[in-house]
Scaffold this motif. Sequence first.
Motif, PDB file in Angstrom:
ATOM      1  N   ASN A  87       7.418  -7.888  -5.301  1.00 47.00           N
ATOM      2  CA  ASN A  87       7.488  -8.588  -6.883  1.00 47.00           C
ATOM      3  C   ASN A  87       6.784  -8.844  -8.180  1.00 47.00           C
ATOM      4  O   ASN A  87       6.094  -7.747  -8.271  1.00 47.00           O
ATOM      5  N   THR A  88       5.946  -9.185  -9.109  1.00 50.42           N
ATOM      6  CA  THR A  88       5.780  -8.994  -9.895  1.00 50.42           C
ATOM      7  C   THR A  88       4.213  -8.940  -9.943  1.00 50.42           C
ATOM      8  O   THR A  88       3.524  -8.542 -10.772  1.00 50.42           O
ATOM      9  N   ASN A  89       3.874  -9.685  -8.869  1.00 48.89           N
ATOM     10  CA  ASN A  89       2.580  -9.655  -9.017  1.00 48.89           C
ATOM     11  C   ASN A  89       1.672  -8.449  -8.005  1.00 48.89           C
ATOM     12  O   ASN A  89       1.637  -8.925  -6.657  1.00 48.89           O
ATOM     13  N   SER A  90       2.039  -7.515  -8.318  1.00 49.59           N
ATOM     14  CA  SER A  90       1.954  -6.229  -7.302  1.00 49.59           C
ATOM     15  C   SER A  90       0.866  -5.582  -7.298  1.00 49.59           C
ATOM     16  O   SER A  90       0.261  -4.621  -6.993  1.00 49.59           O
ATOM     17  N   GLY A  91      -0.571  -6.170  -8.515  1.00 51.73           N
ATOM     18  CA  GLY A  91      -0.946  -6.030  -8.408  1.00 51.73           C
ATOM     19  C   GLY A  91      -1.193  -4.632  -9.700  1.00 51.73           C
ATOM     20  O   GLY A  91      -0.296  -4.838 -10.412  1.00 51.73           O
ATOM     21  N   THR A  92      -2.531  -4.469  -9.274  1.00 50.24           N
ATOM     22  CA  THR A  92      -2.650  -2.989 -10.399  1.00 50.24           C
ATOM     23  C   THR A  92      -3.581  -2.047 -10.446  1.00 50.24           C
ATOM     24  O   THR A  92      -3.567  -1.918  -8.494  1.00 50.24           O
ATOM     25  N   SER A  93      -3.524  -0.574 -11.044  1.00 45.50           N
ATOM     26  CA  SER A  93      -4.312   0.653 -10.748  1.00 45.50           C
ATOM     27  C   SER A  93      -5.816   0.373  -9.585  1.00 45.50           C
ATOM     28  O   SER A  93      -5.634   0.887  -8.544  1.00 45.50           O
ATOM     29  N   SER A  94      -6.637  -0.744  -9.932  1.00 43.75           N
ATOM     30  CA  SER A  94      -7.827  -0.370  -9.658  1.00 43.75           C
ATOM     31  C   SER A  94      -7.522  -1.761  -8.833  1.00 43.75           C
ATOM     32  O   SER A  94      -9.121  -1.836  -8.058  1.00 43.75           O
ATOM     33  N   SER A  95      -6.506  -2.469  -8.747  1.00 40.26           N
ATOM     34  CA  SER A  95      -6.808  -3.398  -7.542  1.00 40.26           C
ATOM     35  C   SER A  95      -5.194  -3.590  -6.569  1.00 40.26           C
ATOM     36  O   SER A  95      -4.565  -4.455  -6.746  1.00 40.26           O
ATOM     37  N   PRO A  96      -5.245  -2.626  -6.229  1.00 41.79           N
ATOM     38  CA  PRO A  96      -3.981  -2.530  -5.339  1.00 41.79           C
ATOM     39  C   PRO A  96      -3.238  -3.908  -4.324  1.00 41.79           C
ATOM     40  O   PRO A  96      -4.760  -4.193  -4.114  1.00 41.79           O
ATOM     41  N   ILE A  97      -2.004  -4.066  -4.216  1.00 41.44           N
ATOM     42  CA  ILE A  97      -2.381  -4.594  -2.864  1.00 41.44           C
ATOM     43  C   ILE A  97      -1.722  -3.784  -2.083  1.00 41.44           C
ATOM     44  O   ILE A  97      -0.621  -3.180  -2.395  1.00 41.44           O
ATOM     45  N   ARG A  98      -2.638  -4.280  -0.498  1.00 40.33           N
ATOM     46  CA  ARG A  98      -2.399  -2.643   0.033  1.00 40.33           C
ATOM     47  C   ARG A  98      -1.831  -3.754   1.227  1.00 40.33           C
ATOM     48  O   ARG A  98      -1.891  -4.527   2.176  1.00 40.33           O
ATOM     49  N   ILE A  99      -0.298  -2.768   2.006  1.00 41.76           N
ATOM     50  CA  ILE A  99       0.281  -3.389   3.233  1.00 41.76           C
ATOM     51  C   ILE A  99       0.263  -1.980   4.426  1.00 41.76           C
ATOM     52  O   ILE A  99      -0.070  -0.818   4.204  1.00 41.76           O
ATOM     53  N   GLN A 100      -0.473  -2.223   5.411  1.00 45.70           N
ATOM     54  CA  GLN A 100      -0.948  -1.770   6.630  1.00 45.70           C
ATOM     55  C   GLN A 100      -0.505  -1.414   7.324  1.00 45.70           C
ATOM     56  O   GLN A 100      -0.482  -3.401   7.811  1.00 45.70           O
ATOM     57  N   ASN A 101      -0.612  -1.034   8.252  1.00 49.24           N
ATOM     58  CA  ASN A 101      -0.809  -1.736   9.998  1.00 49.24           C
ATOM     59  C   ASN A 101      -1.802  -1.674  10.471  1.00 49.24           C
ATOM     60  O   ASN A 101      -2.761  -2.071   9.941  1.00 49.24           O
ATOM     61  N   TYR A 102      -1.907  -2.734  11.633  1.00 53.14           N
ATOM     62  CA  TYR A 102      -2.932  -3.671  11.426  1.00 53.14           C
ATOM     63  C   TYR A 102      -3.594  -2.929  12.957  1.00 53.14           C
ATOM     64  O   TYR A 102      -2.852  -2.949  14.009  1.00 53.14           O
ATOM     65  N   ASN A 103      -4.661  -2.371  13.412  1.00 56.85           N
ATOM     66  CA  ASN A 103      -5.391  -1.656  13.694  1.00 56.85           C
ATOM     67  C   ASN A 103      -4.966  -0.320  14.521  1.00 56.85           C
ATOM     68  O   ASN A 103      -4.824  -0.366  15.786  1.00 56.85           O
ATOM     69  N   GLY A 104      -4.029   0.248  14.040  1.00 53.17           N
ATOM     70  CA  GLY A 104      -2.899   1.520  14.370  1.00 53.17           C
ATOM     71  C   GLY A 104      -1.581   1.016  14.993  1.00 53.17           C
ATOM     72  O   GLY A 104      -0.968   1.709  15.474  1.00 53.17           O
ATOM     73  N   GLU A 105      -1.369  -0.115  15.166  1.00 56.30           N
ATOM     74  CA  GLU A 105      -0.834  -0.915  16.130  1.00 56.30           C
ATOM     75  C   GLU A 105       0.560  -0.422  15.442  1.00 56.30           C
ATOM     76  O   GLU A 105       0.807   0.009  14.299  1.00 56.30           O
ATOM     77  N   GLN A 106       2.035   0.181  16.196  1.00 57.00           N
ATOM     78  CA  GLN A 106       3.310   0.604  15.968  1.00 57.00           C
ATOM     79  C   GLN A 106       4.196  -1.070  14.880  1.00 57.00           C
ATOM     80  O   GLN A 106       4.377  -1.505  15.592  1.00 57.00           O
ATOM     81  N   VAL A 107       4.378   0.321  13.865  1.00 56.28           N
ATOM     82  CA  VAL A 107       5.588  -1.309  13.204  1.00 56.28           C
ATOM     83  C   VAL A 107       6.380  -0.156  12.886  1.00 56.28           C
ATOM     84  O   VAL A 107       6.862   1.003  12.521  1.00 56.28           O
ATOM     85  N   TYR A 108       7.487  -1.405  12.477  1.00 55.06           N
ATOM     86  CA  TYR A 108       8.825  -0.576  12.933  1.00 55.06           C
ATOM     87  C   TYR A 108      10.002  -1.752  11.375  1.00 55.06           C
ATOM     88  O   TYR A 108       9.578  -3.271  12.210  1.00 55.06           O
ATOM     89  N   ILE A 109      10.122  -1.362  10.591  1.00 50.41           N
ATOM     90  CA  ILE A 109      10.964  -1.941   9.696  1.00 50.41           C
ATOM     91  C   ILE A 109      12.356  -1.464   9.289  1.00 50.41           C
ATOM     92  O   ILE A 109      12.316   0.200   8.929  1.00 50.41           O
ATOM     93  N   LYS A 110      12.853  -1.376   9.907  1.00 53.95           N
ATOM     94  CA  LYS A 110      14.835  -1.420  10.156  1.00 53.95           C
ATOM     95  C   LYS A 110      15.437  -2.572   8.849  1.00 53.95           C
ATOM     96  O   LYS A 110      15.507  -3.941   9.634  1.00 53.95           O
ATOM     97  N   GLY A 111      16.547  -1.915   8.383  1.00 52.50           N
ATOM     98  CA  GLY A 111      17.275  -2.311   7.745  1.00 52.50           C
ATOM     99  C   GLY A 111      18.480  -2.877   8.411  1.00 52.50           C
ATOM    100  O   GLY A 111      19.486  -3.578   7.071  1.00 52.50           O
ATOM    101  N   SER A 112      18.871  -2.776   8.790  1.00 49.99           N
ATOM    102  CA  SER A 112      19.628  -3.308  10.104  1.00 49.99           C
ATOM    103  C   SER A 112      19.015  -4.815  11.045  1.00 49.99           C
ATOM    104  O   SER A 112      18.290  -4.406  11.126  1.00 49.99           O
TER     105      SER A 112
END
Length: 146
Positions: A87-112
């Motif tokens: 959405n529009t609150n996606s951060g800035t180049s100097s302060s981005p929103i970071r999305i990452q897996n937690y402690n190396g856990e396996q994450v699967y995002i499926k569109g099904s």
Amino acid sequence: MSSYPACTDHARMARRFVLQFLLLLCALTLSVAHAASYYVAPGGNDYGSGLYVGSPFKTIQKAVNVARAGDTVFIRGGVYRETVTANTNSGTSSSPIRIQNYNGEQVYIKGSNIVTGWTQHSGAIWKKTGWTSNSQQVFVDFNDAS
């Protein structure tokens, strides 16, 4: 007559400067946003705060919706069957929103979505009635239950 010494203009100006400085310092401290960490897990709850690993959001979308510039979204291991839209609150180049897996856990995002409730039509032909998904494709993993 007062027992206090008379204030000079210099002393008054010094006190005014100190007071203005303290007010400015307070205003700057309040205006600085502290980055937050949000957590997401398959067993979470989108009605919670998502601010603690023990009380995560259920969906990545919820975390993306509340995250602001500088925040981090940690995704716990598992399968997420959702569409995620930035959405529009996606951060800035100097302060981005970071999305990452937690402690190396396996994450699967499926569109099904998993389609259940199949019934045998005849022989090797199976059917699904009451289809509520707007889907044009069905993927089969060919797992044989026998």
